[in-house]
Design an enzyme around this catalytic site. Structure first.
Site, PDB file in Angstrom:
ATOM      1  N   LYS A 101       0.858  -1.189   0.000  1.00  0.00           N
ATOM      2  CA  LYS A 101       0.000   0.000   0.000  1.00  0.00           C
ATOM      3  C   LYS A 101       0.888   1.231   0.000  1.00  0.00           C
ATOM      4  O   LYS A 101       1.884   1.303   0.710  1.00  0.00           O
ATOM      5  CB  LYS A 101      -0.897   0.000   1.238  1.00  0.00           C
ATOM      6  CG  LYS A 101      -1.768   1.242   1.310  1.00  0.00           C
ATOM      7  CD  LYS A 101      -3.079   0.998   2.031  1.00  0.00           C
ATOM      8  CE  LYS A 101      -3.992   2.205   1.924  1.00  0.00           C
ATOM      9  NZ  LYS A 101      -4.390   2.512   0.524  1.00  0.00           N
ATOM     10  N   GLU A 118      11.807  -2.852   6.365  1.00  0.00           N
ATOM     11  CA  GLU A 118      12.922  -3.757   6.100  1.00  0.00           C
ATOM     12  C   GLU A 118      13.963  -3.681   7.194  1.00  0.00           C
ATOM     13  O   GLU A 118      13.981  -2.752   8.013  1.00  0.00           O
ATOM     14  CB  GLU A 118      13.563  -3.487   4.737  1.00  0.00           C
ATOM     15  CG  GLU A 118      14.206  -2.109   4.619  1.00  0.00           C
ATOM     16  CD  GLU A 118      14.866  -1.895   3.265  1.00  0.00           C
ATOM     17  OE1 GLU A 118      14.124  -1.649   2.295  1.00  0.00           O
ATOM     18  OE2 GLU A 118      16.096  -1.964   3.168  1.00  0.00           O
ATOM     19  N   ARG A 177      23.611  -4.737   8.831  1.00  0.00           N
ATOM     20  CA  ARG A 177      24.981  -4.217   8.711  1.00  0.00           C
ATOM     21  C   ARG A 177      25.064  -2.902   9.464  1.00  0.00           C
ATOM     22  O   ARG A 177      24.058  -2.380   9.920  1.00  0.00           O
ATOM     23  CB  ARG A 177      25.299  -3.965   7.232  1.00  0.00           C
ATOM     24  CG  ARG A 177      24.243  -3.078   6.613  1.00  0.00           C
ATOM     25  CD  ARG A 177      24.573  -2.627   5.219  1.00  0.00           C
ATOM     26  NE  ARG A 177      23.400  -2.170   4.513  1.00  0.00           N
ATOM     27  CZ  ARG A 177      22.859  -0.970   4.607  1.00  0.00           C
ATOM     28  NH1 ARG A 177      23.407  -0.068   5.410  1.00  0.00           N
ATOM     29  NH2 ARG A 177      21.780  -0.633   3.950  1.00  0.00           N
TER      30      ARG A 177
END
Lengths: 456, 221
Positions: free
Chosen positions: A201, A288, A292
């Site tokens: 969305k 997400e 790292r």
């Protein structure tokens, strides 16, 4: 602790990792391509080794070259920095197969978090809200249309393997969606070697807020608060700050708390960042995880006093974290401005050349992480980041005042930089009110944004 | 003046002598000089005196190994890095094979040094202002451990592209090839030694001067 660490990166982050190694009393070897022979990291290093030609594919991205460099120099660990091989689970696996340690999450952890779509499902299962989206990858046009209908337009087409906003496309209607799928597939295939797409969305006027986490091998995890990275240009972060002006103290605490609980439950290890979109109502959605160290990590270091790179190395070496959530104190406000070799007047095209003069700003609460020096030639082969100007103040207002003063002190002559965009940002009312959203620059265009600030 | 005034017979005799030098003596001497690490070799044969001399500016085999940067320290670190950068750039541009004949090369040597009769300075291999026109250097194509090819020793004749050694990269050999036609000279690294990308490995003494090298027959041209 490791005996000797190979720094498999370049630019400012190679210098940053070198400093962390020095602080830990660990020897370090810097790799370099032929284009980086005269780089600051090579000059400062105890030891440096040329691994290939300027083309990154044959140097910084070459798995055999990097691992062979570690072996011939007697290193027992490899720090990948950010970009290049930092999130490549195959690389991490090959590093381990050669008896070396990858400084980052172990290969099986990287593997678990490799797919964005699978990660959203995994962490969604551990209580993180996610943006309504397609159920898995879209199979074909018909499937995409059905899913988009269910989610509601506008929707964002996203490549599963993408990053940094590359290959994404917003569509407002079934007709646009139908017309875009093929293009997005071929773009994703070309850019990432993987044409899997999913739908999400589209949220208007969102903020980008991310949570820094550190988790050791024994499952001890703490969060180090959040960072606001809403100032972006075409999905590329330009200026980051913490704490975020978008959320209340209570909302910030809830966000960070839910993030750390989810990643610890999901078996994450080492330093990581969970990125969220925050909408106008203050609701947040996980998008997400970055497995790292990130470019903007100094913002958090300024607030907490914790050396994130050293922590990352210690965790990879198997040490316990050594501090708990109660030990983490977040003080004041910090801003980071990314100084890039980009021409604001010409659509941010990258520049290269010799830095004729360079003067880093100083004073209380000012930190410059950069690989520049007078006479340094910026090679044209790599990304445009020249350095990060980071300032700390007791509160947001004093941090911004210091940022302006520090920016005025900064001298980078001989090469075109994006400094004008920062000057403009530090005078922009939306930014000063702490109301910036990720489309602040793109909505008006960066050139117009700078011009408007100059007229004020 | 010069060669045009000489008797044809005299020139023929010279050329015969030069031919024999080119075929036998010079290659052997070049290899010997390359392998020995000596600064100068002189041989007398009848009326001829042949002297080969290395330039004085440090084309002796560089002893820097991978990792030697660790010996740098403090404020001195910056300047040596810059100069090693310059040296390193030179190693990346191996001198290509010339297309002149062996005869011409030896004639060049002859005027420059072979016929030296007094103590006048002679610098046939002078590379103080740039590359050495009489020598190419095989450089490492990868990071790894160097092994010379069996049978390739100082004095071996090689042609451009001939394998003269290998770099072991994680157990996979990558060929080191001769950068030019010539004679293998000194090795700058030990068998089994760790080398970096672009590192100088083996000298190859050219049998012919490369096109564009200064022509001693016409000074000032």
């Amino acid at each position: 602790m490791f005996q000797k660490v190979l720094i498999a990166n370049r630019g400012e982050i190679a210098v940053r990792i070198l400093r962390a190694c020095r602080a830990l009393g660990v020897e370090a070897v810097v790799v370099y391509s032929q284009a980086d022979r005269d780089s600051l990291a090579v000059r400062l290093a105890d030891e440096a080794i040329c691994i290939g030609p300027p083309d990154a594919k044959r140097s910084y991205l070459s798995v055999p070259a990097v691992i062979s460099a570690a072996i011939v120099t007697g290193c027992d660990a490899i720090h990948p920095g950010y970009g290049f091989l930092s999130e490549d689970e195959t690389f991490a696996e090959v590093v381990r197969a050669h008896g070396l340690t990858f400084i980052g999450p172990p290969p099986q952890v990287l593997d678990r978090f490799a797919s964005k779509e699978a990660t959203r499902r995994l962490l969604g299962g551990y209580g993180l809200p996610t943006i309504p989206g397609s159920n898995g990858m879209i199979r074909d046009e018909l499937h995409a249309l059905e899913e988009a209908e269910r989610i509601g337009y506008p929707v964002l087409i996203k490549p599963s393997a993408g990053g940094g906003g590359k290959g994404m496309r917003m569509v407002r209607s079934a007709r646009e969606l139908d017309a875009s799928i093929k293009v997005c597939r071929s773009e994703a295939k070309a850019a990432f070697g993987d044409d899997s797409l999913y739908l999400e969305k589209w949220l208007d006027d969102t903020r980008h807020v991310e949570v820094q986490v550190v988790v050791d091998r024994f499952g001890n995890g703490v969060h180090l608060g959040e960072r606001d990275c809403s100032v972006q240009r075409r999905h590329q972060k330009i200026l980051e700050e913490a704490p975020t002006p978008a959320l209340s103290v209570a909302a910030r605490a809830e966000l960070a708390d839910r993030a750390i609980r989810a990643v610890v439950s999901a078996g994450y290890e080492n330093v990581g960042t969970l990125e969220f979109l925050v909408d106008r109502d203050g609701d947040f959605y996980f998008i997400e995880i970055n497995c790292r160290i990130q470019v903007e990590h100094p913002v958090t270091e300024m607030l907490t006093g914790i050396d994130l790179v050293a922590t990352q190395i210690r965790i990879a070496a198997g040490e316990p974290l050594g501090f708990s959530q109660a030990d983490v104190e977040v003080r004041g406000h910090a801003l980071e401005m990314r100084i890039n070799a980009e021409d604001v007047d010409h659509d941010f095209r990258p520049s290269a050349g010799v830095v004729e003069r360079y003067l880093a700003p100083g004073g209380p609460g000012v930190r410059m992480d950069s690989h520049l020096y007078a006479g340094y030639e910026v090679p044209p082969y790599y990304d445009s980041l020249l350095g990060k100007l980071v300032v700390w103040g007791r509160d947001r207002g004093s941090a911004i005042d210091r940022a302006r003063a520090a920016l005025d002190e900064l001298v980078v002559d001989g090469i075109v930089t994006n400094i004008p965009i920062h000057r403009a940002m530090l005078r922009n009312e939306v930014f000063l009110d702490g109301k910036m959203t990720t489309n602040l620059l793109d909505r008006v265009g960066s050139a117009a944004f700078v011009a408007a600030a100059e007229r004020r | 003046m010069g060669t045009d005034d000489r008797e044809a017979a005299e020139r023929l005799a010279d050329h015969a002598a030069i031919d024999s030098l080119a075929d036998q003596l010079i290659p052997a001497l070049i290899a010997k000089l390359g392998a020995s690490g000596l600064g100068e070799i002189e041989v007398r044969e009848g009326d001829w005196k042949v002297r080969l001399r290395r330039p004085a500016d440090g084309t002796t085999p560089p002893s820097r190994k991978v990792g030697d940067r660790g010996t740098r320290s403090g404020a001195g670190a910056v300047a040596p890095a810059a100069s090693s950068g310059t040296a390193a750039r030179q190693q990346l541009t191996p001198v290509g094979p010339g297309r002149q004949s062996v005869l011409e090369a030896v004639e060049a040597l002859a005027v420059g040094a072979v016929f030296e009769t007094d103590g006048a300075p002679s610098t046939p291999f002078d590379s103080s202002h740039g590359r050495d026109p009489f020598r190419a250097i095989a450089t490492s194509p990868a990071v790894g451990f160097y092994t010379p090819r069996t049978g390739v020793v100082p004095g071996s004749r090689v042609r451009t592209g001939d394998p003269i050694g290998a770099i072991d990269v994680l157990g996979v050999p990558t060929e080191v090839v001769a950068p030019a036609d010539g004679i293998v000279g000194a090795s700058l690294v030990e068998p089994g030694e760790a080398v970096e990308y672009g590192q100088e490995l083996v000298w190859v003494e050219l049998l012919s001067a490369p096109a564009g090298a200064a022509d001693p027959m016409t000074p000032g041209s």
